[in-house]
Design an enzyme around this catalytic site. Structure first.
Site, PDB file in Angstrom:
ATOM      1  N   GLY A 123      37.903  32.510  47.812  1.00  0.00           N
ATOM      2  CA  GLY A 123      37.879  34.090  47.964  1.00  0.00           C
ATOM      3  C   GLY A 123      36.313  34.193  48.266  1.00  0.00           C
ATOM      4  N   ALA A 124      35.503  33.426  48.854  1.00  0.00           N
ATOM      5  CA  ALA A 124      34.203  33.540  48.957  1.00  0.00           C
ATOM      6  C   ALA A 124      33.737  34.847  49.747  1.00  0.00           C
ATOM      7  CB  ALA A 124      33.526  32.088  49.377  1.00  0.00           C
ATOM      8  N   LYS A 137      35.341  40.657  48.591  1.00  0.00           N
ATOM      9  CA  LYS A 137      34.319  41.752  48.295  1.00  0.00           C
ATOM     10  C   LYS A 137      33.800  41.147  47.065  1.00  0.00           C
ATOM     11  CE  LYS A 137      37.596  45.095  48.206  1.00  0.00           C
ATOM     12  NZ  LYS A 137      38.634  44.427  48.969  1.00  0.00           N
ATOM     13  N   ASP A 147      37.529  30.448  51.554  1.00  0.00           N
ATOM     14  CA  ASP A 147      38.357  31.291  52.003  1.00  0.00           C
ATOM     15  C   ASP A 147      39.554  31.050  52.374  1.00  0.00           C
ATOM     16  OD1 ASP A 147      37.467  34.592  51.405  1.00  0.00           O
ATOM     17  OD2 ASP A 147      38.850  34.752  52.757  1.00  0.00           O
ATOM     18  N   GLY A 158      39.004  35.662  38.188  1.00  0.00           N
ATOM     19  CA  GLY A 158      39.159  37.073  38.191  1.00  0.00           C
ATOM     20  C   GLY A 158      40.218  37.822  38.673  1.00  0.00           C
ATOM     21  N   THR A 159      40.865  36.887  39.511  1.00  0.00           N
ATOM     22  CA  THR A 159      41.964  37.490  40.161  1.00  0.00           C
ATOM     23  C   THR A 159      43.302  37.805  39.067  1.00  0.00           C
ATOM     24  OG1 THR A 159      41.639  35.711  41.924  1.00  0.00           O
ATOM     25  CG2 THR A 159      43.808  36.865  41.916  1.00  0.00           C
ATOM     26  N   THR A 160      43.681  39.255  39.554  1.00  0.00           N
ATOM     27  CA  THR A 160      44.792  39.694  38.429  1.00  0.00           C
ATOM     28  C   THR A 160      46.285  39.146  38.992  1.00  0.00           C
ATOM     29  OG1 THR A 160      44.650  41.511  40.170  1.00  0.00           O
ATOM     30  CG2 THR A 160      43.328  41.578  38.119  1.00  0.00           C
ATOM     31  N   PHE A 184      35.477  41.218  34.228  1.00  0.00           N
ATOM     32  CA  PHE A 184      34.078  40.439  33.814  1.00  0.00           C
ATOM     33  C   PHE A 184      33.023  41.513  33.517  1.00  0.00           C
ATOM     34  CE2 PHE A 184      36.584  36.748  35.652  1.00  0.00           C
ATOM     35  CZ  PHE A 184      36.114  35.841  34.866  1.00  0.00           C
ATOM     36  N   HIS A 221      41.088  53.199  41.472  1.00  0.00           N
ATOM     37  CA  HIS A 221      40.457  52.121  42.296  1.00  0.00           C
ATOM     38  C   HIS A 221      40.592  52.424  43.688  1.00  0.00           C
ATOM     39  CE1 HIS A 221      41.193  49.600  38.597  1.00  0.00           C
ATOM     40  NE2 HIS A 221      40.288  48.676  39.134  1.00  0.00           N
ATOM     41  N   LYS A 259      43.242  47.817  46.915  1.00  0.00           N
ATOM     42  CA  LYS A 259      43.866  46.843  45.901  1.00  0.00           C
ATOM     43  C   LYS A 259      45.240  46.911  45.981  1.00  0.00           C
ATOM     44  CE  LYS A 259      43.404  46.805  40.620  1.00  0.00           C
ATOM     45  NZ  LYS A 259      43.347  45.283  40.947  1.00  0.00           N
TER      46      LYS A 259
HETATM   47  N1  LIG Z   1      38.359  40.270  36.637  1.00  0.00           N
HETATM   48  C1  LIG Z   1      37.577  40.855  37.302  1.00  0.00           C
HETATM   49  O1  LIG Z   1      36.531  41.394  36.761  1.00  0.00           O
HETATM   50  C2  LIG Z   1      37.940  41.757  38.610  1.00  0.00           C
HETATM   51  C3  LIG Z   1      38.815  41.127  39.411  1.00  0.00           C
HETATM   52  N2  LIG Z   1      39.382  41.477  40.803  1.00  0.00           N
HETATM   53  C4  LIG Z   1      40.500  40.993  41.194  1.00  0.00           C
HETATM   54  O2  LIG Z   1      39.944  39.867  42.056  1.00  0.00           O
HETATM   55  C5  LIG Z   1      41.005  39.716  43.417  1.00  0.00           C
HETATM   56  C6  LIG Z   1      39.867  39.641  44.626  1.00  0.00           C
HETATM   57  O3  LIG Z   1      39.420  41.280  44.506  1.00  0.00           O
HETATM   58  P1  LIG Z   1      38.565  41.708  45.976  1.00  0.00           P
HETATM   59  O4  LIG Z   1      37.420  40.710  46.004  1.00  0.00           O
HETATM   60  O5  LIG Z   1      38.438  43.073  45.681  1.00  0.00           O
HETATM   61  O6  LIG Z   1      39.537  41.306  47.210  1.00  0.00           O
HETATM   62  P2  LIG Z   1      39.259  40.884  48.579  1.00  0.00           P
HETATM   63  O7  LIG Z   1      40.466  41.133  49.295  1.00  0.00           O
HETATM   64  O8  LIG Z   1      38.063  41.461  49.082  1.00  0.00           O
HETATM   65  O9  LIG Z   1      39.082  39.500  48.738  1.00  0.00           O
HETATM   66  C7  LIG Z   1      39.881  38.273  48.415  1.00  0.00           C
HETATM   67  C8  LIG Z   1      39.326  37.085  49.225  1.00  0.00           C
HETATM   68  O10 LIG Z   1      40.257  36.072  49.110  1.00  0.00           O
HETATM   69  C9  LIG Z   1      40.716  35.493  50.145  1.00  0.00           C
HETATM   70  N3  LIG Z   1      41.837  34.694  50.088  1.00  0.00           N
HETATM   71  C10 LIG Z   1      42.892  35.069  50.344  1.00  0.00           C
HETATM   72  N4  LIG Z   1      43.894  33.940  50.039  1.00  0.00           N
HETATM   73  C11 LIG Z   1      42.942  32.766  49.901  1.00  0.00           C
HETATM   74  C12 LIG Z   1      43.348  31.535  49.621  1.00  0.00           C
HETATM   75  N5  LIG Z   1      44.511  30.950  49.521  1.00  0.00           N
HETATM   76  N6  LIG Z   1      42.150  30.682  49.373  1.00  0.00           N
HETATM   77  C13 LIG Z   1      40.785  31.277  49.537  1.00  0.00           C
HETATM   78  N7  LIG Z   1      40.675  32.692  49.610  1.00  0.00           N
HETATM   79  C14 LIG Z   1      41.529  33.424  49.954  1.00  0.00           C
HETATM   80  C15 LIG Z   1      40.952  36.804  51.157  1.00  0.00           C
HETATM   81  O11 LIG Z   1      40.887  36.526  52.707  1.00  0.00           O
HETATM   82  P3  LIG Z   1      41.914  37.392  53.291  1.00  0.00           P
HETATM   83  O12 LIG Z   1      41.396  38.848  53.346  1.00  0.00           O
HETATM   84  O13 LIG Z   1      41.772  36.732  54.894  1.00  0.00           O
HETATM   85  O14 LIG Z   1      43.279  37.395  52.923  1.00  0.00           O
HETATM   86  C16 LIG Z   1      39.894  37.545  50.902  1.00  0.00           C
HETATM   87  O15 LIG Z   1      38.458  37.107  51.678  1.00  0.00           O
HETATM   88  C17 LIG Z   1      41.874  41.008  43.111  1.00  0.00           C
HETATM   89  O16 LIG Z   1      43.054  40.339  42.214  1.00  0.00           O
HETATM   90  C18 LIG Z   1      41.134  41.875  42.101  1.00  0.00           C
HETATM   91  O17 LIG Z   1      42.302  42.673  41.450  1.00  0.00           O
HETATM   92  C19 LIG Z   1      38.170  42.408  41.363  1.00  0.00           C
HETATM   93  C20 LIG Z   1      37.373  42.877  40.740  1.00  0.00           C
HETATM   94  C21 LIG Z   1      36.895  42.512  39.413  1.00  0.00           C
HETATM   95  O1  LIG Z   2      40.750  45.028  42.209  1.00  0.00           O
HETATM   96  C1  LIG Z   2      39.746  45.527  41.847  1.00  0.00           C
HETATM   97  O2  LIG Z   2      38.953  46.094  42.597  1.00  0.00           O
HETATM   98  C2  LIG Z   2      39.679  45.161  40.575  1.00  0.00           C
HETATM   99  N1  LIG Z   2      40.341  44.437  39.772  1.00  0.00           N
HETATM  100  C3  LIG Z   2      40.531  44.287  38.508  1.00  0.00           C
HETATM  101  C4  LIG Z   2      41.450  44.705  37.698  1.00  0.00           C
HETATM  102  O3  LIG Z   2      42.658  44.830  38.376  1.00  0.00           O
HETATM  103  O4  LIG Z   2      41.537  45.055  36.585  1.00  0.00           O
HETATM  104  C5  LIG Z   2      39.152  44.447  37.382  1.00  0.00           C
HETATM  105  C6  LIG Z   2      38.460  45.973  38.347  1.00  0.00           C
HETATM  106  O5  LIG Z   2      39.274  46.880  37.770  1.00  0.00           O
HETATM  107  C7  LIG Z   2      38.528  45.800  39.487  1.00  0.00           C
END
Ligand SMILES: NC(=O)C1=CN([C@@H]2O[C@H](COP(=O)(O)OP(=O)(O)OC[C@H]3O[C@@H](n4cnc5c(N)ncnc54)[C@H](OP(=O)(O)O)[C@@H]3O)[C@@H](O)[C@H]2O)C=CC1
Ligand SMILES: O=C(O)C1=N[C@H](C(=O)O)C[C@H](O)C1
Length: 267
Positions: A27-28, A31, A53, A95-97, A125, A152, A156
């Site tokens: 997911g590099a 966001k 990604d 971190g993915t939910t 995190f 959010h 999301k």
């Molecule tokens: N635990 C924590 O502290 C936090 C957790 N999160 C969670 O993290 C996840 C990602 O959030 P966020 O960064 O906002 O989302 P984004 O959509 O901005 O980023 C996700 C990225 O992963 C890519 N992706 C999709 N499928 C794959 C795959 N099979 N292999 C590699 N990359 C892939 C997407 O590509 P494309 O867009 O082309 O599909 C995209 O670039 C969510 O579940 C969110 O809830 C977010 C913030 C904090």
């Molecule tokens: O998708 C987000 O942005 C976030 N996802 C995590 C969650 O589902 O709790 C962490 C944070 O809230 C940001």
């Protein structure tokens, strides 16, 4: 995309005692993933060896020698990613939910066949969010009513957020342990969803508003007073120090760990 070599001591950071951790990010280009890449590159004791990604070949993680993978992708793909990492002996910080008990059980089963591999899953995190959850659980038995509101950005995928789900579970556990009475609620008629989702007996309300990042309030009330505990992630850099804590620790914690709190000195 491979970004360099695998495991080694780095001139400017790692020493014989402090080896550099070779990190791959899934997911590099997302966001959070993009912030994680920057943080891994900036830290003296971690090296970004693969930035993968959607559409990239996940096998790049193996070719690049990643010891730890950080996953910030999507709930629909994270299980396949984790199966790949576990099968290839790569530790994971996630971190993915979207993790329910069924998914956690599946991970435990995969990990049973891969002794020595560690997977750390944390719904949030950021240190502020972890403290917010802890304070909410601590306060919950002292109030008749407790409800969670999470707010959010509208990109999301999941609702309620992983953080809100975890907060509700911690609140419910604290109230069960304290023998708290059920919360008062006279609602007998209403539109579907008006009272939010029921997570383990705790009401959770999800707002999706352009301009927001990640925010949560826990509202507690009893006769004559309320307490509101609020956390705001204003920038996604708030997640990266906790991710690095996980990256440094996960190899020494084989099996499944849920939540970052055990890795922090909170007591
Ligand atoms: N635990 C924590 O502290 C936090 C957790 N999160 C969670 O993290 C996840 C990602 O959030 P966020 O960064 O906002 O989302 P984004 O959509 O901005 O980023 C996700 C990225 O992963 C890519 N992706 C999709 N499928 C794959 C795959 N099979 N292999 C590699 N990359 C892939 C997407 O590509 P494309 O867009 O082309 O599909 C995209 O670039 C969510 O579940 C969110 O809830 C977010 C913030 C904090
Ligand atoms: O998708 C987000 O942005 C976030 N996802 C995590 C969650 O589902 O709790 C962490 C944070 O809230 C940001």
């Amino acid at each position: 995309m491979s970004t360099g070599g695998g495991t080694q001591d780095r001139d400017q950071g790692g020493t014989q005692d402090e080896p550099v951790v070779a990190v791959g990010v899934l997911g590099a280009r997302g966001k959070v993933g993009a912030e994680v890449c920057r943080a891994v590159e900036a830290a003296p004791d971690t090296e970004l060896v693969a930035a993968v990604d959607a559409g990239d070949d996940v096998a790049e993680l193996v070719r690049a020698g990643a010891q730890v993978v950080v996953d910030f992708t999507h709930p629909d793909v994270v299980m396949d990613n984790l199966r790949f990492c576990i099968e290839h002996g790569i530790h994971a910080v996630v971190g993915t939910t979207g993790f329910d008990q069924g998914r956690l059980d599946q991970l435990e089963a995969w990990l049973a066949d891969a002794p020595g591999v560690g997977v750390l899953i944390a719904p949030n995190f950021s240190i502020g969010a972890i403290l917010m959850m802890r304070f909410a659980a601590q306060a919950a038995p002292f109030f008749e009513s407790v409800e969670v509101v999470e707010l959010h950005h509208p990109s999301k995928a999941d609702a309620p957020s992983g953080t809100a789900g975890r907060t509700a579970e911690l609140i419910a556990a604290a109230r069960r342990e304290a023998g708290s009475a059920p919360m008062p609620d006279a609602t007998s008629t209403g539109l579907d969803g008006a009272r939010g989702a029921d997570v383990d007996g705790v009401r959770v309300h999800s707002l999706r508003v352009r301009g927001l990042v990640a925010h949560q309030e826990v509202l507690l009330g009893t006769a004559g007073e309320t307490l509101t505990i609020r956390h705001d992630s204003l920038d996604r850099v708030s997640f990266t120090p906790g991710v690095l804590v996980g990256v440094r620790a996960v190899a020494s914690r084989p099996g499944l760990t849920v939540g970052l709190e055990d890795l922090l000195d909170l007591d």
